[in-house]
Design a protein around this motif. Sequence first.
Motif, PDB file in Angstrom:
ATOM      1  N   THR A 193      -3.643  10.655  -6.488  1.00  0.00           N
ATOM      2  CA  THR A 193      -2.589   9.881  -5.989  1.00  0.00           C
ATOM      3  C   THR A 193      -1.565  10.889  -5.782  1.00  0.00           C
ATOM      4  O   THR A 193      -0.884  11.195  -4.744  1.00  0.00           O
ATOM      5  N   GLU A 245      -1.873   4.082   0.009  1.00  0.00           N
ATOM      6  CA  GLU A 245      -3.062   4.237  -0.470  1.00  0.00           C
ATOM      7  C   GLU A 245      -4.085   2.977  -0.525  1.00  0.00           C
ATOM      8  O   GLU A 245      -3.267   1.843  -0.668  1.00  0.00           O
ATOM      9  N   SER A 266     -11.716   9.371 -12.074  1.00  0.00           N
ATOM     10  CA  SER A 266     -10.580   8.632 -12.311  1.00  0.00           C
ATOM     11  C   SER A 266      -9.698   9.281 -13.459  1.00  0.00           C
ATOM     12  O   SER A 266      -9.965   9.884 -14.462  1.00  0.00           O
ATOM     13  N   THR A 277     -13.321  10.626  -3.676  1.00  0.00           N
ATOM     14  CA  THR A 277     -14.307   9.968  -4.263  1.00  0.00           C
ATOM     15  C   THR A 277     -14.763  10.686  -5.617  1.00  0.00           C
ATOM     16  O   THR A 277     -14.371  11.771  -5.804  1.00  0.00           O
ATOM     17  N   ASP A 280      -7.392   1.466  -2.574  1.00  0.00           N
ATOM     18  CA  ASP A 280      -8.595   1.618  -3.226  1.00  0.00           C
ATOM     19  C   ASP A 280      -9.751   0.721  -2.645  1.00  0.00           C
ATOM     20  O   ASP A 280      -9.652  -0.326  -2.864  1.00  0.00           O
ATOM     21  N   CYS A 281     -10.817   1.336  -2.068  1.00  0.00           N
ATOM     22  CA  CYS A 281     -11.823   0.584  -1.404  1.00  0.00           C
ATOM     23  C   CYS A 281     -12.627  -0.154  -2.360  1.00  0.00           C
ATOM     24  O   CYS A 281     -13.258  -1.226  -2.367  1.00  0.00           O
ATOM     25  N   TYR A 307       0.877  -1.189  -0.016  1.00  0.00           N
ATOM     26  CA  TYR A 307       0.089  -0.077   0.065  1.00  0.00           C
ATOM     27  C   TYR A 307       0.802   1.229  -0.043  1.00  0.00           C
ATOM     28  O   TYR A 307       0.318   2.375  -0.203  1.00  0.00           O
ATOM     29  N   THR A 357     -11.108  -2.296  -4.683  1.00  0.00           N
ATOM     30  CA  THR A 357     -10.591  -3.537  -4.492  1.00  0.00           C
ATOM     31  C   THR A 357     -10.817  -4.425  -3.600  1.00  0.00           C
ATOM     32  O   THR A 357     -10.269  -5.581  -3.663  1.00  0.00           O
ATOM     33  N   ASP A 410      -9.142   5.777  -1.777  1.00  0.00           N
ATOM     34  CA  ASP A 410     -10.074   6.195  -2.872  1.00  0.00           C
ATOM     35  C   ASP A 410     -11.281   5.297  -3.007  1.00  0.00           C
ATOM     36  O   ASP A 410     -11.482   4.255  -2.467  1.00  0.00           O
ATOM     37  N   ASN A 411     -12.320   5.893  -3.584  1.00  0.00           N
ATOM     38  CA  ASN A 411     -13.610   5.380  -3.722  1.00  0.00           C
ATOM     39  C   ASN A 411     -14.146   4.984  -2.332  1.00  0.00           C
ATOM     40  O   ASN A 411     -14.801   3.940  -2.191  1.00  0.00           O
TER      41      ASN A 411
END
Length: 277
Positions: free
Chosen positions: A89, A108, A84, A208, A110-111, A40, A113, A151-152
Motif C-alpha cells: 500500500t 485500495e 503480506s 498478488t 482487497d479482493c 476505500y 474481502t 490487492d489479492n
Amino acid sequence: LMATYPAMQQVLNQLLVNDLSEFTERTAKEQARIHELQPYLRAVPGSTSIETSILGSSKAAQKLRNQVEQASESLVPIQLQAPSGSGKTFLAGLIHSHSGVADHPFAELDCATLPLDERGDRQTDVLFGSGTDADHPGLLVLLERGTLLLDNVHLLSGADRDRLYHYLKTGQVIPTNSSLNSPLTLSQLSPNAATPMPNAWVRLVLATPAKLDNPRGGAIAIKLFPLTQRKQDIPELAQYFLNKYSRERNRPPLNLDQADLRYLISYHYPGNVAELA
C-alpha cells in the motif's frame, strides 16, 4: 427591456431555476460519489523523494527505487508481486504521489474481502458496478481518475480478470449482472454490455503474493522481496522505526546496540520490521 417585455422576466426566472436544479443535482451526485468512495480512499506519502522514501542499501532496495521511479514517470498499469506485510500500500501510494494523477484520489480494494457467491467466486459489483442498477456504479466509475490498488487480484475469477484487462485496453467497464456472472471468456461478453468512460481513467496496480498466471503485456512488473532476502536493510529500517517511535512519544531517541542488530538480522520474521520494532 423588462418593462417593455414583461414575459422576459418569466423566461429568465425559469432559466435560473433550471440552472439551480442542475447544480443541485450535480452536487448531490458528487456527494454520493465521495460517500461511496470513502471506505476505500487511502492516504499517500508526502512530498518526499523516492530516494529518501525507500530505505535500504541492498541491491533489492536500489532496484526497487529505480522501478518505482520508472513507474512514476508513466501511467501504465503495474503488476505488483508482494507478500503480506511487505508494504504494497505504501509503495503504490508512493508511485501515485509522484505520478501524473497525484492530484486525484488513491484507493485500495482487497479482493480477499469481497463476499463469495453461490459458485464460490468473488462478488465484484463493488469494483465493476451492477449492470442491473445504473445508480450503483463500481469503483472504476466512482474513482473517475486516480490510482486503484487491487490487492489479492488472483482471487478474482478468470472472467473478472478479463473485465479488468478489457478496461485497461478500451477504457470501458463491463458491469456484473446475472447474465455475465457465469464463467465466460472475454470474447463471449457482449460489447453492448460495456459502459464507455471517455472522461474517466483509473490507473490500476494489480497486487498478488505470487506471479499472475496470465499476465498481459504493457504492465510494469515490480517484485517486493521479504526481509529475509533483504537483511542488509534491517538495521536502517529498524533505526527508522525507533526514531519514529521516539518522535511520536516525545521522548529521547532510542538506539540499537550491536547485540540487538545481530538478533534482528538473525531473526527470520516473516512480517514487517515496523511490527517487529
